[in-house]
Structure formats: C-alpha cells, structure tokens
Design a protein around this motif. Structure first.
Motif, PDB file in Angstrom:
ATOM      1  N   ASP A  96       0.870  -1.169   0.000  1.00 21.24           N
ATOM      2  CA  ASP A  96       0.000   0.000   0.000  1.00 21.24           C
ATOM      3  C   ASP A  96       0.911   1.224   0.000  1.00 21.24           C
ATOM      4  N   ALA A  97       1.286   1.654  -1.196  1.00 22.70           N
ATOM      5  CA  ALA A  97       2.243   2.762  -1.323  1.00 22.70           C
ATOM      6  C   ALA A  97       1.486   4.076  -1.318  1.00 22.70           C
ATOM      7  N   ASN A  98       1.165   4.555  -0.117  1.00 24.61           N
ATOM      8  CA  ASN A  98       0.413   5.811  -0.030  1.00 24.61           C
ATOM      9  C   ASN A  98       1.332   7.014   0.123  1.00 24.61           C
ATOM     10  N   GLY A  99       2.636   6.760   0.136  1.00 22.48           N
ATOM     11  CA  GLY A  99       3.584   7.869   0.086  1.00 22.48           C
ATOM     12  C   GLY A  99       3.850   8.560   1.415  1.00 22.48           C
ATOM     13  N   PHE A 100       3.289   7.988   2.493  1.00 22.14           N
ATOM     14  CA  PHE A 100       3.511   8.619   3.802  1.00 22.14           C
ATOM     15  C   PHE A 100       3.994   7.601   4.814  1.00 22.14           C
ATOM     16  N   GLN A 101       4.842   8.039   5.716  1.00 19.42           N
ATOM     17  CA  GLN A 101       5.140   7.254   6.902  1.00 19.42           C
ATOM     18  C   GLN A 101       4.972   8.161   8.109  1.00 19.42           C
ATOM     19  N   VAL A 102       5.297   7.705   9.276  1.00 19.97           N
ATOM     20  CA  VAL A 102       4.893   8.425  10.486  1.00 19.97           C
ATOM     21  C   VAL A 102       5.406   9.862  10.491  1.00 19.97           C
ATOM     22  N   ASP A 103       6.664  10.036  10.111  1.00 19.07           N
ATOM     23  CA  ASP A 103       7.257  11.369  10.210  1.00 19.07           C
ATOM     24  C   ASP A 103       7.010  12.257   8.993  1.00 19.07           C
ATOM     25  N   GLY A 104       6.315  11.748   7.987  1.00 18.41           N
ATOM     26  CA  GLY A 104       6.029  12.589   6.833  1.00 18.41           C
ATOM     27  C   GLY A 104       6.060  11.803   5.535  1.00 18.41           C
ATOM     28  N   PRO A 105       6.186  12.522   4.401  1.00 18.27           N
ATOM     29  CA  PRO A 105       6.226  11.842   3.101  1.00 18.27           C
ATOM     30  C   PRO A 105       7.431  10.901   3.028  1.00 18.27           C
ATOM     31  N   THR A 106       7.241   9.709   2.491  1.00 14.30           N
ATOM     32  CA  THR A 106       8.337   8.737   2.405  1.00 14.30           C
ATOM     33  C   THR A 106       9.495   9.298   1.585  1.00 14.30           C
ATOM     34  N   ALA A 107       9.164  10.135   0.597  1.00 13.47           N
ATOM     35  CA  ALA A 107      10.229  10.700  -0.235  1.00 13.47           C
ATOM     36  C   ALA A 107      11.160  11.584   0.588  1.00 13.47           C
ATOM     37  N   GLU A 108      10.629  12.154   1.678  1.00 14.75           N
ATOM     38  CA  GLU A 108      11.454  13.021   2.520  1.00 14.75           C
ATOM     39  C   GLU A 108      12.050  12.280   3.707  1.00 14.75           C
ATOM     40  N   VAL A 109      11.292  11.382   4.293  1.00  8.56           N
ATOM     41  CA  VAL A 109      11.785  10.680   5.492  1.00  8.56           C
ATOM     42  C   VAL A 109      12.881   9.691   5.097  1.00  8.56           C
ATOM     43  N   MET A 110      12.576   8.796   4.179  1.00 13.26           N
ATOM     44  CA  MET A 110      13.567   7.848   3.664  1.00 13.26           C
ATOM     45  C   MET A 110      13.071   7.358   2.318  1.00 13.26           C
ATOM     46  N   ASN A 111      13.716   7.828   1.293  1.00  9.21           N
ATOM     47  CA  ASN A 111      13.258   7.511  -0.056  1.00  9.21           C
ATOM     48  C   ASN A 111      13.708   6.108  -0.457  1.00  9.21           C
ATOM     49  N   MET A 112      12.758   5.204  -0.629  1.00 13.57           N
ATOM     50  CA  MET A 112      13.082   3.841  -1.046  1.00 13.57           C
ATOM     51  C   MET A 112      12.725   3.596  -2.514  1.00 13.57           C
ATOM     52  N   GLU A 113      12.295   4.640  -3.202  1.00 13.43           N
ATOM     53  CA  GLU A 113      11.946   4.469  -4.625  1.00 13.43           C
ATOM     54  C   GLU A 113      13.216   4.345  -5.463  1.00 13.43           C
ATOM     55  N   PRO A 114      13.141   3.702  -6.612  1.00 17.76           N
ATOM     56  CA  PRO A 114      11.931   3.110  -7.184  1.00 17.76           C
ATOM     57  C   PRO A 114      11.685   1.701  -6.637  1.00 17.76           C
ATOM     58  N   LEU A 115      10.597   1.548  -5.903  1.00 20.59           N
ATOM     59  CA  LEU A 115      10.313   0.266  -5.263  1.00 20.59           C
ATOM     60  C   LEU A 115      10.106  -0.859  -6.283  1.00 20.59           C
ATOM     61  N   GLY A 116       9.399  -0.527  -7.377  1.00 23.04           N
ATOM     62  CA  GLY A 116       9.151  -1.567  -8.380  1.00 23.04           C
ATOM     63  C   GLY A 116      10.448  -2.109  -8.962  1.00 23.04           C
ATOM     64  N   ASP A 117      11.360  -1.201  -9.291  1.00 22.69           N
ATOM     65  CA  ASP A 117      12.643  -1.635  -9.851  1.00 22.69           C
ATOM     66  C   ASP A 117      13.426  -2.464  -8.842  1.00 22.69           C
ATOM     67  N   LYS A 118      13.339  -2.076  -7.581  1.00 25.69           N
ATOM     68  CA  LYS A 118      14.071  -2.827  -6.561  1.00 25.69           C
ATOM     69  C   LYS A 118      13.556  -4.270  -6.486  1.00 25.69           C
ATOM     70  N   TYR A 119      12.243  -4.427  -6.417  1.00 23.57           N
ATOM     71  CA  TYR A 119      11.697  -5.793  -6.335  1.00 23.57           C
ATOM     72  C   TYR A 119      11.987  -6.580  -7.611  1.00 23.57           C
ATOM     73  N   ARG A 120      11.901  -5.903  -8.761  1.00 21.01           N
ATOM     74  CA  ARG A 120      12.251  -6.610 -10.016  1.00 21.01           C
ATOM     75  C   ARG A 120      13.690  -7.091  -9.952  1.00 21.01           C
ATOM     76  N   ALA A 121      14.569  -6.224  -9.464  1.00 20.55           N
ATOM     77  CA  ALA A 121      15.987  -6.604  -9.378  1.00 20.55           C
ATOM     78  C   ALA A 121      16.194  -7.757  -8.407  1.00 20.55           C
ATOM     79  N   PHE A 122      15.289  -7.889  -7.441  1.00 26.35           N
ATOM     80  CA  PHE A 122      15.380  -8.996  -6.483  1.00 26.35           C
ATOM     81  C   PHE A 122      14.747 -10.279  -7.040  1.00 26.35           C
ATOM     82  N   GLY A 123      14.230 -10.229  -8.262  1.00 26.19           N
ATOM     83  CA  GLY A 123      13.708 -11.459  -8.872  1.00 26.19           C
ATOM     84  C   GLY A 123      12.206 -11.639  -8.764  1.00 26.19           C
ATOM     85  N   TRP A 124      11.504 -10.549  -8.506  1.00 22.46           N
ATOM     86  CA  TRP A 124      10.047 -10.624  -8.378  1.00 22.46           C
ATOM     87  C   TRP A 124       9.370 -10.154  -9.667  1.00 22.46           C
ATOM     88  N   ASP A 125       8.156 -10.639  -9.898  1.00 25.66           N
ATOM     89  CA  ASP A 125       7.289 -10.067 -10.928  1.00 25.66           C
ATOM     90  C   ASP A 125       6.489  -8.946 -10.274  1.00 25.66           C
TER      91      ASP A 125
END
Lengths: 320, 286
Positions: free
Chosen positions: B184-213
């Motif tokens: 559920d990528a709603n873009g927020f975590q407790v302290d604020g927008p995920t892009a500002e608190v800790m940017n983990m994007e691009p999440l899709g590319d990361k999972y693809r690189a880990f071998g996921w569809d």
C-alpha cells in the motif's frame, strides 16, 4: 546419589551433527534452517540426508528466525542455526515478538558458547543466556557434554514450545555416562554430595566444578556439585534442597555472572533461602580474542577460582 | 459439511466496489464511535486488502483454520481496522465486536495480534517481519504438498526495514510462486512523506531486481488491482509476485485525501457525517 560420571572422560567428534540426523530420521516434521554456516554449525550432514527439509537463508538471521516461525505456525518443527551471538543479538526482536510472544515451536541452536569462540568478542556469546532467559516462556538449555547434547536434541524435538540451546561442536568432551545419565528439560543433576558448600554449574564448565570439588575435598571442605543444564525453567526444588544442606553456594558459568546461572540462582536464594553466594564467570566485561584455555584463565573461570570463591562463601556462613 | 477451496465464491468487480465503499463507511463509523483509529492508511489500503480477501484468497469464516485456505498476512498491524472490518463483514466474528475496538480486554486490539480473533494470522505490529513469515508459510505449504497461496500486505514505510529485503531475496531464491505481496504505497510514513523521510523508490525496480514479478498499479483502482492479481495468481508460477499499489491516504474522504494528518484520526460527529455522506454519494453514482 547415583554416580553418573564416566570413570575416564572421553572426547568425541560432532555429537550434534550425528544426533540431528538421527532426530530427522525419526521426526519427519523436523526441518533445519541455516545461515551460511552449514559445516560450522554441524547441519551439513542433515542437509545431505534430507535436502528437501534443509533451508539455507544465507547470512540473514532475522529472516531466518521469522521464516522458521512461519513454518512452525504451519506445523513444522524448525531447528534454527547460527552462532549464538547472531541468533540472540542480531535477531533478538524476531526471537522476542515472533518466537517467544507466540510460544512458537521453534528450536534455536546457538553454536559455540561463551569464550569457546576464537574470533573474539563479536563471536563470543557471553550474554546469550541472559537475553534468552528474560523472554517469557522461553526454555533455555546449556548442555555440558556429548552425552547431554545427544539427549537434549531429542528432548528439544519432543518439547512443544520455544527453546534456545547453546551447542558445542567438533571435539566435545564426554563426561556423563550415557548409560546412566538421563537429561530432562527442567531437571537439575546432582553429581556429588557435600555439606560445606554447593557448587552449581551449567554447560561445559561442569568439569571445572568437578575439579574444584575434588580440590576442596583434598583440603577438607565437603563440596556438593549440582549441574543445571536447564537454565529455564530452573529446577528450584533441587537447588534449594542441596543449598539448604550446604549452607553456601558458588555458581560457575561460561557467561557473564549477570543474567545467566549466577543471577538465576541468586533470584531463587534471595526469595526463598538467603545464603552466602559467590559467582564465577565474566564480570561486566567483554573478553579479548584467544584460545578458550587462555580466556578461562584470564577471566577467572577455573577450578582454582571456584575454590577461592567456595572458601569465601564458606567464610561468610553464619556459625551454626 | 467441511469447507474446501472449491466452495469459495469470489465477488465480481461491481460487487467488490460496493463492498469496499461499505467497508469504508464501516471503518469511519468505528473510528468515530470508538474515539479514534489509524484511519488514513486503512482507507488507502482497503481496496488492496479487500480485493485479496473477497476475490483471491480462498477462505471461509466457518473454517478459519482449514489447512488449504489461502493465508492473508497483514504486516503493518496498524492497519488493523481495515482487516477487522473485512473479517467482521465476512462473519469471522460478531460485527458487534467492532464497537469494542481497542477497549481494554477487547479481542480487537489497536494493532493485530495472532490468536486474538479468527482470521488474524500473524502479529504485525513490529514492522518488516511479516514477509519473512510468509516465506516460511509458503515453504511449509510446499513441503506439505499443498497449493494454497500466501498473500502479504505491506506498507511503503516499512520498506525501510532491512529485513524486508532479506525476505524479498529469499522468496525469489526459493522460487515461491505461491507468494504474492502487496504494498500500500500511499507515500507517507509516520514522520512525513516517504520521499522526505527515507526515499526507497523506485520500489518496483528494486523488487524486479530482487527477482520478483511486479505489477505497478493505481492501488485504489479495483479493476487495475484485480487485473494485476489475476496475472500474479496464474498457476505454475515460480517467481514471487508484487502488486505495488499507488494509493491515496484517506481515499474516499475529501478532507482526508492526501492530507498528511489523520495518521491516528479522531473524528468528530460532523467529520464522520460528512465522510459517510461522501461515500454514499460515490456509491450511488456507480
């Protein structure tokens, strides 16, 4: 008191490796998880015998522990392996909130107890018993020798609920007679009677306690020896019986004196039978790297140190 | 009659849409009547969780522990309200229990814990652990020769936890095609927008690189979510699947949508009333 000791202690290679395969043969629900330490935690023979029941997760202990919990929720009986430090330090929250909190039927096997690692303080599990003992519902074992390892692995497989066991590998002493000794979770093992002082040990320092008792005997001090391979649940009744007879207690452990055997015994005595207590073990320090022999001498976990502690404890007794 | 997988009747898309609106209405009523709830994330994630529960995860309240049920694991336990609303609606426990949500002694706790109510499979309060449990359950299913699936709903905030990536690597390594995760990528975590608190994007590319569809979709668009789940639940798969659902916090309630507040929402009567009127209007418009 039945003599459970072998006349001549022996040394054996890999009792855990062998026993785990035997348990696997008899208990199809047992699965084994490893964390890139197959040979080092003696699970390689199980892997060869049961490749479909073996899961190497790489060096990722947090994932390893929680995968095991998922399997346990589905009826498997996972034995989870790494060095004791990594299972108890790195994966502590996983062990706490998934294993212990749910009473999950997971067996945590922490290889290389206390000062027996050559790799220094990153690898010396000196507070693992403390960390595991404080978790609600966790059973905590520290077997003394090859005989007890062989029996404890079966007991773990048959026990329903979480267990943390320290485990020794490669050349392991055999002190207890496999024909007469019967390991049971929660049962302490009286090994020598004595009326002046009670020496209580857990794990491989059983031999330290036995040697100390012999030295004390030669100087006219009658020392009882109680071996406690189960740290939790502690065999309170047996401890109190022997402590009452002796009137003074010394604990000996391959661990910090805080949180492990020394604390467990102090808790029981403090609540039920206040007596002079001296604790032998590491005292609020990490250890340097080195051979076990060197480290046990350096940190005073020796028969001589136990004898001194016993003398102090006896001196502190009130006159009867 | 004992339950088996063939008895599971998935909702069709119009039914699912009606259902998610009704669940939103129910969650708002619970949040209002019981004094507060983690509501914004329950509203963003309800479409993903409901799609799984009503269309893809075979299971039944009459047999909550059936061996061949699909497992639905909620990783961020703070989404409890969304899961409770679904389980109550499906009859896993009496609907009245919802009004005891987070009362002392109530089985419905603020965060979900295994063993409290039927249908709550795991304890998810500590973030980043449940994907590993899912890997273990999928491995156990394979060992037992069972073919059920394991679904895991995660949040985007918890992707910060390193253990998530240990689990992601192992799911692909063990070729767990029966494992389907949803974020559920709603873009927020407790302290604020995920892009500002800790940017983990691009999440899709990361999972693809880990071998996921990976299926990256609008996670509040039910046809898109279901199309993604259709693809990731095809038989004979040997790669884990991820629905990366881009969602809107507070979805369905205008004054909450995209608003950084309402992480823990205390609604007054007029807010609850407005929210429920908007949902009703939206439902009527379909």
């Amino acid at each position: 008191m039945e003599d459970l000791l072998l006349a001549q202690p022996q040394e054996e290679t890999g009792p855990y490796r062998r026993t785990l395969v035997a348990v696997g043969e008899a208990r199809p629900e047992v699965v084994v998880l490893g964390a890139d330490l197959g040979n080092s935690t003696e699970i390689d023979a199980f892997q060869q015998r049961f490749p479909d029941r073996f899961f190497n997760v790489g060096s990722a202990e947090q994932n390893e522990v929680d995968i095991a919990v998922g399997m346990a929720f589905e009826g498997q009986v996972p034995f989870v392996h790494s060095f004791g430090v990594f299972l108890t330090r790195r994966a502590y929250e996983q062990v706490c909130v998934q294993v212990a909190m749910h009473g999950a039927n997971v067996k945590l096997v922490g290889m290389i107890p206390g000062l027996t690692s050559r790799l220094g303080p990153t690898h010396q599990a000196i507070e693992d018993l403390s960390l595991m003992r404080t978790l609600p519902g966790m059973t905590v074992l520290d077997p003394a020798d090859a005989t007890e390892i062989e029996q404890a692995v079966w007991a773990m497989a048959d026990h329903r609920g979480p267990v943390y066991a320290r485990m020794m590998r490669r050349e392991v002493r055999r002190v207890l007679d496999p024909e007469r000794h019967r390991f049971q979770i929660g049962k302490a093992v009286p090994l020598a009677a004595g009326r002046d002082v009670l020496l209580v040990s857990t794990g491989l320092v059983l031999e330290t306690a036995l040697q100390a008792a012999a030295m004390l005997r030669s100087e006219g001090v009658s020392a009882a020896v109680l071996h406690m391979p189960t740290l939790k649940p502690l065999d309170r009744e047996c401890l109190l019986d022997l402590a009452r007879d002796a009137g003074a207690v010394v604990t000996i452990e391959n661990h910090l004196v805080t949180g492990g055997l020394g604390s467990a015994v102090a808790e029981v005595l403090g609540e039920a039978l206040p007596l002079p207590l001296e604790r032998v073990g590491l005292r609020d320090t990490f250890a340097v790297p080195g051979t076990p022999e060197f480290l046990f001498r350096r940190y005073g976990i020796t028969p001589e140190a136990a004898v001194s502690a016993a003398r102090r404890a006896v001196t502190r007794k009130s006159p009867r | 009659m004992t339950w088996n997988r063939s008895l599971f009747r998935p909702l069709d898309l119009p039914e699912l849409h009606q259902k998610t609106q009704a669940l939103r209405d129910l969650m708002i009523e619970v949040a209002w009547r019981t004094g507060g709830a983690y509501l914004a994330q329950a509203l963003s994630g309800i479409d993903l969780l409901a799609a799984v529960h009503y269309r893809y995860a075979a299971g039944d309240a009459a047999a909550p522990e059936a061996a061949d049920r699909d497992r639905v694991l909620l990783s961020p336990g703070h989404y409890a309200l969304a899961l409770y609303a679904i389980l109550a609606d499906r009859g896993y426990f009496p609907k009245d229990w919802l009004w005891t949500f987070k009362d002392d002694g109530s089985p419905l706790e603020l965060a979900t814990h295994r063993g409290t109510v039927p249908g709550v499979e795991v304890s998810g309060g500590s973030l980043g652990q449940v994907l590993s449990l899912g890997v273990g359950m999928a491995l156990a299913a394979r060992r037992s020769g069972r073919t059920h699936r394991v679904f895991v709903l995660m949040s985007d905030g918890e992707q910060d936890e390193g253990q998530v990536w240990e689990a992601a690597a192992s799911a692909a390594h063990f070729r767990l095609g029966s494992l389907v995760a949803l974020i559920d990528a709603n873009g927020f975590q407790v302290d604020g927008p995920t892009a500002e608190v800790m940017n983990m994007e691009p999440l899709g590319d990361k999972y693809r690189a880990f071998g996921w569809d990976v299926e990256e979709v609008d996670g509040n668009d039910l046809p898109a979510v279901c199309a993604a789940l259709d693809r990731l639940t095809m038989p004979e798969r040997d790669r884990p699947g991820l629905v990366l659902g881009r969602t809107i916090r507070g979805k369905g309630v205008s004054f909450m949508e995209g608003h950084p507040g309402f992480h823990y929402a205390r609604l007054d009567a007029s807010m609850a009333d407005q929210a429920r009127r908007e949902l009703q209007a939206d439902t009527d418009a379909v």
